[in-house]
Design a protein around this motif. Structure first.
Motif, PDB file in Angstrom:
ATOM      1  N   GLY A 110      -5.859  -8.245 -16.901  1.00 23.84           N
ATOM      2  CA  GLY A 110      -5.626  -9.255 -15.884  1.00 23.84           C
ATOM      3  C   GLY A 110      -4.245  -9.229 -15.279  1.00 23.84           C
ATOM      4  N   GLY A 111      -3.365  -8.436 -15.837  1.00 15.67           N
ATOM      5  CA  GLY A 111      -2.059  -8.254 -15.229  1.00 15.67           C
ATOM      6  C   GLY A 111      -1.003  -9.238 -15.667  1.00 15.67           C
ATOM      7  N   LEU A 112       0.220  -8.849 -15.411  1.00 15.17           N
ATOM      8  CA  LEU A 112       1.392  -9.674 -15.613  1.00 15.17           C
ATOM      9  C   LEU A 112       2.111  -9.769 -14.273  1.00 15.17           C
ATOM     10  CD1 LEU A 112       2.565  -8.143 -19.002  1.00 15.17           C
ATOM     11  CD2 LEU A 112       1.754 -10.480 -18.665  1.00 15.17           C
ATOM     12  N   ARG A 113       3.067 -10.638 -14.166  1.00 16.71           N
ATOM     13  CA  ARG A 113       3.759 -10.858 -12.888  1.00 16.71           C
ATOM     14  C   ARG A 113       5.114 -10.163 -12.855  1.00 16.71           C
ATOM     15  NH1 ARG A 113       2.687 -17.288 -12.004  1.00 16.71           N
ATOM     16  NH2 ARG A 113       0.451 -17.214 -12.311  1.00 16.71           N
ATOM     17  N   GLU A 114       5.875 -10.495 -11.812  1.00 12.34           N
ATOM     18  CA  GLU A 114       7.172  -9.868 -11.572  1.00 12.34           C
ATOM     19  C   GLU A 114       8.159 -10.108 -12.715  1.00 12.34           C
ATOM     20  OE1 GLU A 114       5.456 -11.629  -9.273  1.00 12.34           O
ATOM     21  OE2 GLU A 114       4.909  -9.945  -7.990  1.00 12.34           O
ATOM     22  N   GLY A 165       7.789  -0.023 -10.990  1.00 16.37           N
ATOM     23  CA  GLY A 165       6.471   0.254 -10.422  1.00 16.37           C
ATOM     24  C   GLY A 165       5.442  -0.726 -10.955  1.00 16.37           C
ATOM     25  N   SER A 166       4.541  -1.158 -10.077  1.00 11.03           N
ATOM     26  CA  SER A 166       3.513  -2.113 -10.477  1.00 11.03           C
ATOM     27  C   SER A 166       2.219  -1.839  -9.721  1.00 11.03           C
ATOM     28  CB  SER A 166       3.968  -3.553 -10.215  1.00 11.03           C
ATOM     29  OG  SER A 166       2.904  -4.459 -10.417  1.00 11.03           O
ATOM     30  N   LEU A 167       1.205  -1.466 -10.446  1.00 13.72           N
ATOM     31  CA  LEU A 167      -0.117  -1.281  -9.867  1.00 13.72           C
ATOM     32  C   LEU A 167      -0.619  -2.606  -9.295  1.00 13.72           C
ATOM     33  CD1 LEU A 167      -2.615   0.512  -9.405  1.00 13.72           C
ATOM     34  CD2 LEU A 167      -3.365  -0.113 -11.706  1.00 13.72           C
ATOM     35  N   TYR A 168      -0.302  -3.707  -9.964  1.00 14.60           N
ATOM     36  CA  TYR A 168      -0.740  -5.024  -9.504  1.00 14.60           C
ATOM     37  C   TYR A 168      -0.138  -5.363  -8.147  1.00 14.60           C
ATOM     38  CZ  TYR A 168      -1.962  -5.137 -14.397  1.00 14.60           C
ATOM     39  OH  TYR A 168      -2.466  -4.821 -15.625  1.00 14.60           O
ATOM     40  N   SER A 169       1.135  -5.082  -7.970  1.00 18.40           N
ATOM     41  CA  SER A 169       1.783  -5.336  -6.676  1.00 18.40           C
ATOM     42  C   SER A 169       1.188  -4.445  -5.603  1.00 18.40           C
ATOM     43  CB  SER A 169       3.290  -5.085  -6.767  1.00 18.40           C
ATOM     44  OG  SER A 169       3.883  -6.018  -7.618  1.00 18.40           O
ATOM     45  N   VAL A 171      -1.849  -3.149  -5.466  1.00 21.28           N
ATOM     46  CA  VAL A 171      -3.194  -3.638  -5.129  1.00 21.28           C
ATOM     47  C   VAL A 171      -3.102  -4.922  -4.323  1.00 21.28           C
ATOM     48  CG1 VAL A 171      -5.322  -4.593  -6.114  1.00 21.28           C
ATOM     49  CG2 VAL A 171      -4.342  -2.482  -7.050  1.00 21.28           C
ATOM     50  N   ARG A 172      -2.228  -5.852  -4.737  1.00 22.45           N
ATOM     51  CA  ARG A 172      -2.052  -7.119  -4.017  1.00 22.45           C
ATOM     52  C   ARG A 172      -1.619  -6.867  -2.573  1.00 22.45           C
ATOM     53  NH1 ARG A 172       2.582  -9.447  -6.251  1.00 22.45           N
ATOM     54  NH2 ARG A 172       3.611  -8.281  -4.608  1.00 22.45           N
ATOM     55  N   ALA A 174      -1.964  -4.131  -0.768  1.00 25.47           N
ATOM     56  CA  ALA A 174      -3.042  -3.471  -0.019  1.00 25.47           C
ATOM     57  C   ALA A 174      -4.112  -4.487   0.379  1.00 25.47           C
ATOM     58  CB  ALA A 174      -3.651  -2.339  -0.848  1.00 25.47           C
ATOM     59  N   ALA A 175      -4.437  -5.408  -0.537  1.00 29.11           N
ATOM     60  CA  ALA A 175      -5.445  -6.429  -0.236  1.00 29.11           C
ATOM     61  C   ALA A 175      -4.960  -7.362   0.874  1.00 29.11           C
ATOM     62  CB  ALA A 175      -5.776  -7.230  -1.494  1.00 29.11           C
ATOM     63  N   ARG A 176      -3.690  -7.739   0.836  1.00 33.07           N
ATOM     64  CA  ARG A 176      -3.142  -8.590   1.899  1.00 33.07           C
ATOM     65  C   ARG A 176      -3.197  -7.879   3.247  1.00 33.07           C
ATOM     66  NH1 ARG A 176       2.090 -10.982  -1.336  1.00 33.07           N
ATOM     67  NH2 ARG A 176       0.961 -12.640  -2.431  1.00 33.07           N
ATOM     68  N   GLY A 177      -2.891  -6.578   3.246  1.00 33.25           N
ATOM     69  CA  GLY A 177      -2.946  -5.806   4.481  1.00 33.25           C
ATOM     70  C   GLY A 177      -4.365  -5.732   5.040  1.00 33.25           C
ATOM     71  N   ARG A 178      -5.331  -5.478   4.155  1.00 35.08           N
ATOM     72  CA  ARG A 178      -6.730  -5.429   4.603  1.00 35.08           C
ATOM     73  C   ARG A 178      -7.191  -6.791   5.104  1.00 35.08           C
ATOM     74  NH1 ARG A 178      -7.083  -2.322  -0.017  1.00 35.08           N
ATOM     75  NH2 ARG A 178      -8.137  -3.964  -1.173  1.00 35.08           N
ATOM     76  N   ARG A 179      -6.762  -7.855   4.439  1.00 39.17           N
ATOM     77  CA  ARG A 179      -7.134  -9.211   4.859  1.00 39.17           C
ATOM     78  C   ARG A 179      -6.598  -9.485   6.255  1.00 39.17           C
ATOM     79  NH1 ARG A 179      -4.916 -14.436   4.841  1.00 39.17           N
ATOM     80  NH2 ARG A 179      -6.471 -16.067   4.455  1.00 39.17           N
ATOM     81  N   ALA A 180      -5.343  -9.129   6.493  1.00 41.75           N
ATOM     82  CA  ALA A 180      -4.746  -9.349   7.813  1.00 41.75           C
ATOM     83  C   ALA A 180      -5.499  -8.578   8.893  1.00 41.75           C
ATOM     84  CB  ALA A 180      -3.266  -8.945   7.791  1.00 41.75           C
ATOM     85  N   GLU A 181      -5.903  -7.356   8.596  1.00 42.77           N
ATOM     86  CA  GLU A 181      -6.658  -6.552   9.564  1.00 42.77           C
ATOM     87  C   GLU A 181      -8.007  -7.190   9.874  1.00 42.77           C
ATOM     88  OE1 GLU A 181      -7.037  -2.594   7.984  1.00 42.77           O
ATOM     89  OE2 GLU A 181      -4.864  -2.354   7.827  1.00 42.77           O
ATOM     90  N   VAL A 182      -8.693  -7.665   8.840  1.00 42.92           N
ATOM     91  CA  VAL A 182      -9.999  -8.302   9.034  1.00 42.92           C
ATOM     92  C   VAL A 182      -9.856  -9.576   9.848  1.00 42.92           C
ATOM     93  CG1 VAL A 182     -11.898  -9.478   7.831  1.00 42.92           C
ATOM     94  CG2 VAL A 182     -11.073  -7.266   6.995  1.00 42.92           C
TER      95      VAL A 182
END
Length: 189
Positions: A110-114, A165-169, A171-172, A174-182
């Motif tokens: 589930g990930g950890l934060r900054e 480096g953070s895979l979670y960041s 992914v987050r 990339a998801a924000r970018g896709r959301r903005a495009e949609v």
């Protein structure tokens, strides 16, 4: 992307060599830890008799069965189901676990934060668990501090590394970018 096979404990250099998207397989000792364990250790000042330095900790509260102590079950517990639990709620313990106890790797889901990413910069399966070698703070069972002997525990995916480096960041973002495009295609501001 590289694969690392570690026999615990590991050095700081080994931990710092890990990069996001690398995979890791562990052998030897793995410590199981969860919320109550860390609350008692860090908020209430309880000490463990285990030396966690250089080791990995897995966020877990395993389902175990009390059995007679034996060579197969040296702690008097048999593992029934040992898996990860959600890590995010244990975020505040990452830095003290690393700084005060020397833990080098943290396994969870589930990930950890900054805050944890900054701590990394500063400092499963049941079939992979050969035995529960010992247990401390057992009055917190199942959230005790567990000492597992593991073989072939992995491969685990490195999701945060000591370089920030953070895979979670990733992914987050990339998801924000896709959301903005949609939303833009839909005409929503």
């Amino acid at each position: 992307m590289a694969h690392h096979e570690f026999t615990m404990p590991v050095s700081e250099a080994q931990a710092r060599a890990l990069r996001v998207d690398d995979t890791v397989t562990l052998n030897g000792t793995l410590y199981g830890i969860r919320d109550a364990t860390q609350i008692h250790m860090f908020d209430r000042g309880r000490k463990t008799r285990f030396d966690l330095a250089g080791h990995a900790a897995i966020h877990t509260a395993p389902n175990v069965r009390k059995v007679e102590k034996s060579a197969v079950n040296p702690a008097g517990y048999a593992p029934l189901c040992i898996g990860t639990t959600t890590s995010e709620r244990m975020e505040r313990f990452t830095r003290p676990l690393m700084q005060q106890n020397g833990v080098r790797l943290i396994i969870g889901k589930g990930g950890l934060r900054e805050q944890s990413a900054a701590a990394f910069q500063a400092a499963l399966e049941t079939t992979w668990v050969e035995a529960i070698e010992d247990v401390d703070l057992d009055d917190l069972n199942p959230e005790s501090l567990w000492k597992f002997r593991v073989r072939g525990f992995g491969p685990l995916l490195v999701a945060m590394d000591s370089q920030g480096g953070s895979l979670y960041s990733r992914v987050r973002d990339a998801a924000r970018g896709r959301r903005a495009e949609v939303l833009k295609r839909l005409g929503v501001r």
